[in-house]
Design a protein around this motif. Structure first.
Motif, PDB file in Angstrom:
ATOM      1  N   ALA A  49       9.697   3.431 -13.414  1.00  0.00           N
ATOM      2  CA  ALA A  49       8.777   2.890 -12.416  1.00  0.00           C
ATOM      3  C   ALA A  49       8.834   1.371 -12.390  1.00  0.00           C
ATOM      4  O   ALA A  49       8.776   0.743 -11.323  1.00  0.00           O
ATOM      5  CB  ALA A  49       7.356   3.364 -12.689  1.00  0.00           C
ATOM      6  N   ALA A  50       8.954   0.743 -13.572  1.00  0.00           N
ATOM      7  CA  ALA A  50       9.049  -0.718 -13.626  1.00  0.00           C
ATOM      8  C   ALA A  50      10.339  -1.208 -12.977  1.00  0.00           C
ATOM      9  O   ALA A  50      10.351  -2.229 -12.275  1.00  0.00           O
ATOM     10  CB  ALA A  50       8.965  -1.193 -15.068  1.00  0.00           C
TER      11      ALA A  50
ATOM     12  N   LEU B 109       0.827  -1.210   0.000  1.00  0.00           N
ATOM     13  CA  LEU B 109       0.000   0.000   0.000  1.00  0.00           C
ATOM     14  C   LEU B 109       0.858   1.255   0.000  1.00  0.00           C
ATOM     15  O   LEU B 109       0.520   2.252  -0.652  1.00  0.00           O
ATOM     16  CB  LEU B 109      -0.939  -0.008   1.202  1.00  0.00           C
ATOM     17  CG  LEU B 109      -2.029  -1.088   1.192  1.00  0.00           C
ATOM     18  CD1 LEU B 109      -2.892  -0.994   2.442  1.00  0.00           C
ATOM     19  CD2 LEU B 109      -2.894  -0.989  -0.059  1.00  0.00           C
ATOM     20  N   LEU B 110       1.982   1.238   0.727  1.00  0.00           N
ATOM     21  CA  LEU B 110       2.856   2.400   0.748  1.00  0.00           C
ATOM     22  C   LEU B 110       3.504   2.646  -0.615  1.00  0.00           C
ATOM     23  O   LEU B 110       3.805   3.787  -0.982  1.00  0.00           O
ATOM     24  CB  LEU B 110       3.945   2.228   1.810  1.00  0.00           C
ATOM     25  CG  LEU B 110       3.478   2.305   3.270  1.00  0.00           C
ATOM     26  CD1 LEU B 110       4.644   2.027   4.211  1.00  0.00           C
ATOM     27  CD2 LEU B 110       2.861   3.677   3.579  1.00  0.00           C
ATOM     28  N   SER B 111       3.715   1.573  -1.365  1.00  0.00           N
ATOM     29  CA  SER B 111       4.356   1.698  -2.685  1.00  0.00           C
ATOM     30  C   SER B 111       3.332   1.708  -3.815  1.00  0.00           C
ATOM     31  O   SER B 111       3.697   1.519  -4.979  1.00  0.00           O
ATOM     32  CB  SER B 111       5.343   0.543  -2.892  1.00  0.00           C
ATOM     33  OG  SER B 111       4.650  -0.701  -2.894  1.00  0.00           O
TER      34      SER B 111
ATOM     35  N   VAL C  18      13.154  -3.641  -8.215  1.00  0.00           N
ATOM     36  CA  VAL C  18      14.057  -3.495  -7.059  1.00  0.00           C
ATOM     37  C   VAL C  18      13.295  -3.671  -5.754  1.00  0.00           C
ATOM     38  O   VAL C  18      13.755  -4.351  -4.832  1.00  0.00           O
ATOM     39  CB  VAL C  18      14.749  -2.122  -7.111  1.00  0.00           C
ATOM     40  CG1 VAL C  18      15.529  -1.867  -5.821  1.00  0.00           C
ATOM     41  CG2 VAL C  18      15.682  -2.030  -8.315  1.00  0.00           C
ATOM     42  N   LEU C  19      12.103  -3.078  -5.680  1.00  0.00           N
ATOM     43  CA  LEU C  19      11.306  -3.203  -4.461  1.00  0.00           C
ATOM     44  C   LEU C  19      10.913  -4.661  -4.217  1.00  0.00           C
ATOM     45  O   LEU C  19      10.952  -5.148  -3.075  1.00  0.00           O
ATOM     46  CB  LEU C  19      10.053  -2.342  -4.581  1.00  0.00           C
ATOM     47  CG  LEU C  19       9.068  -2.417  -3.409  1.00  0.00           C
ATOM     48  CD1 LEU C  19       9.705  -1.845  -2.150  1.00  0.00           C
ATOM     49  CD2 LEU C  19       7.773  -1.672  -3.733  1.00  0.00           C
ATOM     50  N   GLY C  20      10.536  -5.381  -5.271  1.00  0.00           N
ATOM     51  CA  GLY C  20      10.156  -6.777  -5.109  1.00  0.00           C
ATOM     52  C   GLY C  20      11.297  -7.632  -4.625  1.00  0.00           C
ATOM     53  O   GLY C  20      11.127  -8.468  -3.724  1.00  0.00           O
ATOM     54  N   LEU C  21      12.490  -7.434  -5.225  1.00  0.00           N
ATOM     55  CA  LEU C  21      13.649  -8.219  -4.800  1.00  0.00           C
ATOM     56  C   LEU C  21      14.037  -7.888  -3.361  1.00  0.00           C
ATOM     57  O   LEU C  21      14.299  -8.785  -2.553  1.00  0.00           O
ATOM     58  CB  LEU C  21      14.822  -7.949  -5.736  1.00  0.00           C
ATOM     59  CG  LEU C  21      14.665  -8.469  -7.168  1.00  0.00           C
ATOM     60  CD1 LEU C  21      15.847  -8.031  -8.030  1.00  0.00           C
ATOM     61  CD2 LEU C  21      14.537  -9.985  -7.184  1.00  0.00           C
ATOM     62  N   ALA C  22      14.067  -6.597  -3.024  1.00  0.00           N
ATOM     63  CA  ALA C  22      14.442  -6.198  -1.673  1.00  0.00           C
ATOM     64  C   ALA C  22      13.422  -6.685  -0.654  1.00  0.00           C
ATOM     65  O   ALA C  22      13.782  -7.177   0.438  1.00  0.00           O
ATOM     66  CB  ALA C  22      14.581  -4.675  -1.605  1.00  0.00           C
ATOM     67  N   GLY C  23      12.148  -6.576  -0.998  1.00  0.00           N
ATOM     68  CA  GLY C  23      11.114  -7.044  -0.083  1.00  0.00           C
ATOM     69  C   GLY C  23      11.175  -8.542   0.136  1.00  0.00           C
ATOM     70  O   GLY C  23      11.000  -9.031   1.270  1.00  0.00           O
TER      71      GLY C  23
END
Length: 545
Positions: free
Chosen positions: A58-59, A26-28, A64-69
């Motif tokens: 954005a993609a 939700l934050l992202s 990056v967000l998916g891998l880090a998460g």
């Protein structure tokens, strides 16, 4: 002493994992929506043959967000700091289900089977949600159909995701399912937003295009309005008058009158000019008034282009085309008053309502466009950019729009500076070369538009510019797309197939020849035969606008 059940033991871990995944997602959310909008823009650009970036910022941010998460979540659950984390570290590929066997009070073999089945179900559900999201972003037409190349690519990525999924902890599989559910919902809401723009918001209008307005209510005129001398009457003067079309307010510094027309609002703007909703002083009829932007008035070449465009538009008759009502110059600022049309462009209609399924309506569309082209070609013009966005579906019938890049058949380009030569997925093979382009190129584009009306996309649509070009010059149109026309009207499909012949000489020579083939009678265009007009009118009434 009371012993906790397996569900009670696992519950804290499940709540922590799902809660954290939901909060991060939700934050992202702005990043997700930006990436999805970029994906849709790229799909539309590829479909129309326009250049586009392979990957948006954005993609990349989403990746990056998916891998880090994912890495962060795996590290968290391996800390064993919360009850239930032990089960969530287990995976399908590795036999690490002892924790699951303990909390479920099952023997190891049964616990292993139950764990694998549950994890695979969660993994399959996540993959399904991912595929549906990609279909919303990359599909075209009603039902968001995917072309073969995109389907193959998605299938390969799906297999790769499935292979990776059996090795990752079950907690990550569960979190990915929740994250993907949010992405699917966002992609669906984005589709609805792209189909129905917010009130008062209109996209920019191309510099050579008449107004594209939605249907508006009408009110009867009490008596024929009095017009100033020199005013060109419109068909609307004899009947209903459009009331309050959707438009934007005038901006500070914009003129309030041009050439005796009172400006009521701004319809849109392109790189060269602005289109206003306007009304002649003393008249009831509203028009679309186009004028050059002030910063361009010192550009003599642009002024000449604008004047040439006005002459071209004024030459084309009003049968199934947008009519020019008035032209002039006010304080050094040229303007062009055009007929204000109701309805919506064909591409918008296809997005909102899907392909045309009424055979009579499809034939009426095809015949009306052929008649319009016959008038264009009779004047020695070539449209050069016939596509669904330039076809207006009005209550009075189809209208052909935007002659902004029309050219004289002798090869003199009327818009040599700026603007491309057409839209790739509707361009004939000869338009890809530097040779002369004649009426037969419009015949090819006509066939592509008819197929698009019945199928939802051009028969040459593909996922990349190179693939589109290969279809045009080598492999030919998509058979399923042609089949959509064949299923509705076999006779029309035969004319469409002939119009898509690679050799220009093998196609119908021009709009008049095309109209004769469709109407099965000679001379339907000059003057327009009553029988042909009646056929278009009757067929058009079967289409729900």
């Amino acid at each position: 002493m009371e012993v906790d059940t397996g569900a009670t033991i696992m519950l804290p871990g499940l709540v922590v994992v799902l809660g954290l995944a939901l909060v991060v997602r939700l934050l992202s959310l702005p990043l997700l929506t930006a990436a999805q909008r970029a994906a849709r823009r790229r799909t539309e650009a590829v479909r129309d043959g326009r250049p586009s970036a392979l990957v948006s910022p954005a993609a990349l941010g989403e990746l990056v967000l998916g891998l880090a998460g994912g890495v962060g979540l795996v590290v968290l659950i391996r800390t064993q700091g919360v009850s239930g984390f032990g089960v969530l570290t287990d995976s399908v590929a590795f036999e690490e289900t002892a924790e699951f066997a303990i909390v479920t009070d099952l023997d190891w073999s049964t616990a292993r089977t139950v764990f694998v089945v549950l994890t695979l179900v969660l993994l399959a559900a996540g993959l399904l949600l991912w595929f549906l999201t990609q279909r919303n972003l990359l599909g075209t037409g009603p039902g968001r159909r995917l072309d073969p190349a995109t389907r193959t690519r998605l299938a390969l990525v799906l297999l790769l995701r499935a292979a990776v999924g059996v090795f990752v902890p079950s907690g990550l599989v569960l979190a990915a399912l929740l994250v993907q559910a949010v992405a699917l919902l966002t992609s669906r809401s984005g589709l609805r937003a792209s189909v129905t723009p917010p009130a008062g918001h209109l996209p920019p209008v191309p510099a050579g295009a008449p107004a594209h307005l939605p249907p508006v209510p009408s009110r009867p005129s009490a008596q024929p309005p009095a017009h100033p001398a020199g005013y060109v009457p419109t068909q609307a003067d004899a009947g209903p008058v459009a009331a309050h079309p959707v438009h934007q307010a005038l901006r500070p510094g914009e003129p309030r009158t041009i050439g005796g027309y009172r400006l009521l609002g701004r319809i849109g703007a392109g790189g060269m000019g602005t289109v206003y909703l306007a009304q002649r002083q003393g008249a009831a009829t509203q028009v679309a008034l186009k004028t050059l932007n002030p910063e361009l008035l010192d550009d003599t070449e642009l002024l000449r282009r604008f004047e040439r465009e006005a002459r071209v538009l004024a030459m084309v008759p009003g049968d199934y085309t947008a009519r020019v009502l008035d032209t002039g110059v006010d304080a050094g600022r040229p303007y062009l008053a055009m007929e204000l049309l109701d309805g919506r462009p064909l591409d918008v209609h296809l997005r909102e309502h899907g392909p045309i399924r009424e055979p009579q309506a499809l034939r009426a569309l095809a015949l009306a466009l052929a008649v319009a082209l016959s008038e264009v070609h009779r004047l020695g013009l070539v449209h050069r950019d016939l596509k669904p966005g330039n076809i207006m579906l009005t209550t009075a019938g189809p209208r052909l729009l935007d002659f902004g890049i029309a050219s004289i058949v002798d090869g003199t380009r009327l818009t040599r500076t700026g603007g491309g030569p057409g839209t790739l997925t509707y361009m004939a093979p000869e338009q890809l070369d530097d040779g002369a382009v004649g009426p037969s190129a419009d015949i090819w584009a006509w066939a592509c538009c008819v197929v698009c009306a019945a199928h939802g996309a051009s028969p040459f649509a593909a996922t990349s510019t190179g693939a589109v070009i290969r279809r045009i010059v080598d492999t030919g149109p998509e058979p399923l797309a042609l089949g959509a026309v064949q299923a509705l009207d076999p006779a029309l499909a035969a004319v469409v197939t002939r119009a898509l012949t690679s050799d220009p000489a093998a196609r119908p020579a021009d709009g008049a020849a095309l109209a004769e083939l469709l109407a099965a009678r000679p001379g339907p265009s000059a003057p327009l035969a009553d029988a042909v007009r009646d056929q278009i009118t009757r067929g058009w009434r079967t289409l729900a606008l």
